[in-house]
Each structure stands twice: as C-alpha cells, then as structure tokens.
Design an enzyme around this catalytic site. Structure first.
Site: not given
Length: 287
Positions: A70, A145, A155, A172, A174, A186-188, A244
């Site tokens: 992918d 994304d 932090r 608030k 990451d 994917a990341y979501s 990427q």
C-alpha cells in the site's frame, strides 16, 4: 478504457520476488507491442533497462502497474496526481488493503484489463492547503489522510478545529487525523476511527490520544471544509500526507482540508469485494 499502448511500472525496492517478476512482465508487455516506462527501482530489477524518475513515469501512459504494498501504491498515486490513468495494484507487500491483486492473478487480470473487462473503483483524494499569514505555502492531495501531529517532544498539541465555519472544539491531543473513506482502514483505524465503505461521501476526523476521553471520531459530509489552526510553538507540529510527505506547521498556521474534485482510478480484482478484503486482511470471523 482506451487501447493500452504504453504502460508504466512502479516497484517497491528490495523485494526478492520482483527480481523474477519484473523482467518477465516487461517481456510479456513488449511482446504485445506495448511500450513500457519504469521507475528507478523497477530498472534495478530489469537490469539493463534505464529508469525514469517516479513522478515522470505516468506521463503518456494508459495504465500504471504498481508492484509492492500500500505504501508503494500511495507513492504511485501521488505520481499519477490528477491524471485519470487507471492504476493496477499488485501486492508484493504485507497487509495490502489497496493492493489486492495477487502475483498469481497478475497476467489473467492484465488480460482482462486490456479487454476492458476490469472493475474500476474511483477513490477521491483529500486536498490540503497550509495557510501562513494569509498565503498558501503548500498544497497536497492525499489518498488516505492528512495527519497533524506533534513532531518530536512527547507533549500534547493544541488545535482549533472548524467545519464549514462552525467551531468544533479545541483539541488537546497528540494530533488529528483527517481521512478519506479509503484512509479509514489506515492510521485512522489504528487510532480508533470507524471503517467507512469506500463510496460513502464523507470525511473522518479522528483525534490521536485526546486528553478529553469524550473526544471521539467525527464523520462530516464530503462537501465540508475543515480548518485546523495550530497553537503550538514553531517546529513542534508537523503535517504528514499519506505517511510519506509533509512539512512543519508553524504557530497560527491553518491547515484547510476538503474533498478533491479528482479521484484515483483503482483497478480491483473482479471477484473480491470490499468486505472480502476486510475478512481476508483483518481476519474477521476467525477464531
């Protein structure tokens, strides 16, 4: 699809299987009178054949073949850009949500595509612009994304989010993932977001490790314009596109995301539907 006269090949580096596959594929294509354009990684597998910078491979092509996973497909989609060139993805990688065509299916499915019997899924891009002091300093198209996240120090960052001028909240967290339906797996997904059927006209906002446990992923209409303003110090926040490419986000920069008018034309296996892929890749129903 018009008659295929020129085919581009983009390959993942350091894949042993490609060493045998690429020369045979080039011979198979040229034996049918088809011109071939290849990137540098494919040229390494091909031997004496010279390669072309990846971003230039799709120029003049009627079809682009991706040999990899992918990640390679995402890179190829960026190279194709806004050209409506069908992309034929062959899985030489790991998970392969998007590269669903196997090595065994390569030649039968290519024959099908050349006969015009292939199935194309149109996957919309997400357009992202970075505004700095009222000027657009960067523009990207993402297939999966756009991620706004902390760049180094462990932090939280502060992000003000608006959808169509309506204030959503001050996160608030990451970071924040803004994903297409294609990018929902994917990341979501790893951050707790929903799986979205590819044809659903929506954009998903998924916070990454939010401080408030009540912050949850939100789906908004595909027609929405999402504005995210960073209040972190310079270089503490980073915008990443499809994992990427990207750039540092400065304090008070605004990232504007909306659905693009352009889509990737992705050739899919004739018999494998979306839920077949989920069962195969996520092992649904197994014990």
């Amino acid at each position: 699809m018009p008659i295929v006269k020129t085919v581009g090949i983009i390959s993942k580096p350091n894949v042993p299987a490609a060493g045998d596959m690429v020369p045979r594929l080039i011979e198979w294509l040229t034996g049918r009178g088809i011109d071939v354009r290849i990137d540098e990684h494919t040229a390494y597998y091909a031997g004496d054949t010279p390669g072309t910078p990846r971003d230039e491979v799709p120029e003049g092509c009627d079809l682009v073949i991706v040999l990899g996973g992918d990640g390679t497909l995402l890179s190829a989609a960026r190279a194709i850009g806004r050209r409506e060139i069908p992309l034929f993805p062959v899985n030489l990688g790991g998970l392969g949500f998007l590269t669903a065509i196997t090595m065994d299916e390569l030649y039968p499915d290519l024959e099908r595509a050349f006969r015009g019997e292939h199935r194309i899924a149109k996957r919309k891009f997400l357009n992202s612009e970075v505004l700095r002091e009222g000027r657009v300093v960067a523009t990207y198209d993402a297939l999966n994304d756009a991620v706004i996240s902390k760049s180094s120090i462990a932090r939280m960052i502060d992000l003000d989010v608006y959808v169509d001028e309506q204030f959503v909240c001050a996160y608030k967290a990451d970071g924040l993932i803004i994903s297409t339906p294609t990018g929902s797996t994917a990341y979501s997904l790893s951050a707790g977001g929903p799986i979205i059927f590819p044809s659903v006209p929506a954009i998903c906002m998924t916070p990454i490790c939010p401080h408030m446990l009540t912050n949850r992923p939100v789906l908004v209409p595909e027609t929405s314009v999402i504005r995210v303003t960073s209040h972190g110090p310079d270089e503490s926040v980073y915008l990443t596109i499809d994992g990427q490419v990207g750039l540092p986000v400065r304090e008070d920069d605004t990232v504007v995301c909306h659905s693009s008018h352009y889509s990737l034309h992705l050739i899919r296996p004739p018999r494998m539907m979306f839920f077949d892929v989920l069962r195969q890749k996520l092992k649904w129903g197994e014990r």
